[in-house]
Every structure is written in C-alpha cells, then in structure tokens.
Design an enzyme around this catalytic site. Structure first.
Site, PDB file in Angstrom:
ATOM      1  CE  LYS A   1      -2.141  -0.883   3.917  1.00  0.00           C
ATOM      2  NZ  LYS A   1      -1.554  -2.174   4.331  1.00  0.00           N
TER       3      LYS A   1
ATOM      4  NE  ARG B   1      -3.805  -1.230  10.421  1.00  0.00           N
ATOM      5  CZ  ARG B   1      -2.780  -0.626   9.849  1.00  0.00           C
ATOM      6  NH1 ARG B   1      -2.901   0.582   9.394  1.00  0.00           N
ATOM      7  NH2 ARG B   1      -1.635  -1.256   9.696  1.00  0.00           N
TER       8      ARG B   1
ATOM      9  NE  ARG C   1       7.864  -3.068   5.164  1.00  0.00           N
ATOM     10  CZ  ARG C   1       6.566  -2.800   5.288  1.00  0.00           C
ATOM     11  NH1 ARG C   1       5.848  -2.543   4.224  1.00  0.00           N
ATOM     12  NH2 ARG C   1       5.985  -2.820   6.464  1.00  0.00           N
TER      13      ARG C   1
ATOM     14  NE  ARG D   1       6.720  -0.256   9.872  1.00  0.00           N
ATOM     15  CZ  ARG D   1       5.530  -0.245   9.291  1.00  0.00           C
ATOM     16  NH1 ARG D   1       5.401   0.244   8.072  1.00  0.00           N
ATOM     17  NH2 ARG D   1       4.483  -0.743   9.911  1.00  0.00           N
TER      18      ARG D   1
ATOM     19  NE  ARG E   1       2.568  -4.388  11.153  1.00  0.00           N
ATOM     20  CZ  ARG E   1       3.490  -4.170  10.211  1.00  0.00           C
ATOM     21  NH1 ARG E   1       4.689  -4.734  10.300  1.00  0.00           N
ATOM     22  NH2 ARG E   1       3.219  -3.402   9.195  1.00  0.00           N
TER      23      ARG E   1
HETATM   24  P1  AMP Z   1       1.205   0.650   9.221  1.00  0.00           P
HETATM   25  O1  AMP Z   1       2.385   1.533   8.955  1.00  0.00           O
HETATM   26  O2  AMP Z   1      -0.034   1.088   8.462  1.00  0.00           O
HETATM   27  O3  AMP Z   1       1.507  -0.804   9.035  1.00  0.00           O
HETATM   28  O4  AMP Z   1       0.827   0.838  10.757  1.00  0.00           O
HETATM   29  C1  AMP Z   1       1.742   0.513  11.784  1.00  0.00           C
HETATM   30  C2  AMP Z   1       1.010   0.358  13.106  1.00  0.00           C
HETATM   31  O5  AMP Z   1       0.383   1.598  13.455  1.00  0.00           O
HETATM   32  C3  AMP Z   1      -0.115  -0.667  13.114  1.00  0.00           C
HETATM   33  O6  AMP Z   1       0.355  -1.980  13.343  1.00  0.00           O
HETATM   34  C4  AMP Z   1      -0.979  -0.150  14.264  1.00  0.00           C
HETATM   35  O7  AMP Z   1      -0.402  -0.435  15.523  1.00  0.00           O
HETATM   36  C5  AMP Z   1      -0.890   1.356  14.071  1.00  0.00           C
HETATM   37  N1  AMP Z   1      -1.938   1.849  13.145  1.00  0.00           N
HETATM   38  C6  AMP Z   1      -1.749   2.437  11.917  1.00  0.00           C
HETATM   39  N2  AMP Z   1      -2.917   2.772  11.370  1.00  0.00           N
HETATM   40  C7  AMP Z   1      -3.885   2.388  12.250  1.00  0.00           C
HETATM   41  C8  AMP Z   1      -5.302   2.446  12.245  1.00  0.00           C
HETATM   42  N3  AMP Z   1      -5.959   2.962  11.212  1.00  0.00           N
HETATM   43  N4  AMP Z   1      -5.955   1.939  13.325  1.00  0.00           N
HETATM   44  C9  AMP Z   1      -5.300   1.402  14.376  1.00  0.00           C
HETATM   45  N5  AMP Z   1      -3.965   1.305  14.438  1.00  0.00           N
HETATM   46  C10 AMP Z   1      -3.246   1.805  13.394  1.00  0.00           C
END
Ligand code: AMP
Length: 194
Positions: free
Chosen positions: A13, A88, A127, A139, A150
């Site tokens: 994404k 989400r 990655r 990360r 996740r």
């Molecule tokens: P991402 O970079 O989108 O993979 O997000 C990394 C982490 O941020 C996720 O594993 C969640 O802990 C938190 N996070 C990001 N976006 C959301 C969301 N829309 N709702 C809840 N937690 C989020």
C-alpha cells in the site's frame, strides 16, 4: 480525488500510494507514518501508541480517528488525498463517512490490494533486509513475530472493511502479487475508469 488503499500489512500500500502521490499530486495520509512521527516526537498520542504499535496490535479507534480528522483539515488535503492504513476497523470506516459527509465530501474509489498472505512474511523479511542494506532504520514491527500479530489484527478487525465498501459499489480489487510496476499500471487503469 479521494482514495483509500486497503490490504494487509506488507501488501504494498505504501509503495503504491507514494507513486499515486507523484503522479496525481495529492498527499498520502498514512496513519502508520503519522503515529510513528507522534512516537518519535514523544507527543501524548505517541506516548499512548508506542507500546501498542510495537506489539503489532491496533491503536484505539478514538486516537486514530482524531488524527485523521485533524489531518484532513490541512490545506494540502483540500484537493484530495490517499488514505493508507485507514480505516482499519468498521468504526473507523463509519467515522470517516461522518467526517466526509459533514464537509459535503465523498470518496471516489477504494482500492484493495489482494495478496497471498502466506507470502507476506517473506516479503516483510525482505523489506527489513533492504532497509538495513540501504542504511535505513528497520521498523520494529517488521520483526516476523510482531508481523504475524499485525496480520492477525488485519484478519480479525480490518478484513470486514472491504465488504463495507464493496456493498456500496466503491471497491476495486487489484492483484497485488504482480511486479510493482504492473500493480501501478493496474491501479492507474482502475483510476482512469477502466
Ligand atoms: P502501518 O504503517 O499502516 O503498518 O501501521 C503501523 C502500526 O500503526 C499498526 O500496526 C498499528 O499499531 C498502528 N496503526 C496504523 N494505522 C492504524 C489504524 N488505522 N488503526 C489502528 N492502528 C493503526
């Protein structure tokens, strides 16, 4: 143009959203990036989110909805945006509807990157290796054990979001297993209405 990118962690994404930014000149609003920035800056939101993010669980709807509501008020989001990593949960999707409706706005398209989940752990390991080789920070939540959490959160809480948009005829599915440039081409075709 107001778009949403759906798909499990590691689906691509972020990579694809960055390409749309370059091509269409609209900002990428990544809740993950916003939360990581809040953690790095040590803000009250960051302090609450840090441990949750490191565990691979989802941050509360209340926090995330609040940061998106503030972000879409920024001037650069006026001409449109790509939401990456939000909504989400169903509650987030409903809150987004309410936010947009209160401004007389609507979504144009919801793109879902479909991937083979059994290949995602390999992808995420790659990655992390690539980031390390490029001297970039890796990360913490790309650790395979946390990544599995996740993915579980995605399947439990987020998988219901696609049918929500599909029911309204707004969802376009894209095969995310193809090479990156082919995925980009498929997305551009979908955005052009084809
Ligand atoms: P991402 O970079 O989108 O993979 O997000 C990394 C982490 O941020 C996720 O594993 C969640 O802990 C938190 N996070 C990001 N976006 C959301 C969301 N829309 N709702 C809840 N937690 C989020």
């Amino acid at each position: 143009m107001r778009l949403i990118f759906l798909g499990p962690p590691g689906a691509g994404k972020g990579t694809q959203a960055a390409r749309i930014v370059a091509r269409h000149g609209i900002p990428q609003l990544s809740t993950g990036d916003m939360l990581r920035a809040a953690v790095a800056a040590g803000t009250p939101v960051g302090l609450k989110a840090k441990a949750v993010m490191e565990s691979g669980a989802l941050v509360s709807d209340e926090i995330v909805i609040g940061i998106v509501a503030d972000r879409i008020e920024e001037p650069d989001a006026r001409k449109g945006f790509i939401l990456d990593g939000f909504p989400r949960t169903l509650a987030q999707a409903e809150a987004l509807d309410a936010m947009l409706a209160s401004k007389g706005l609507s979504l144009d398209t919801v793109l879902e990157l479909k991937v083979d989940q059994s290949k995602l752990v390999d992808r995420i390991v790659r990655r992390a290796e690539e980031a390390k080789a490029a001297g970039q920070p890796v990360r913490k939540d790309d650790d395979p054990a946390v990544f599995t959490t996740r993915l579980e959160a995605y399947n439990r809480d987020t998988a219901v979001v696609s049918p929500y948009y599909a029911g309204r005829g707004q969802l376009i599915e894209i095969d995310g297993m193809r090479p990156i440039d082919e995925v980009t081409a498929a997305i551009e075709k979908a955005l052009a209405g084809g």
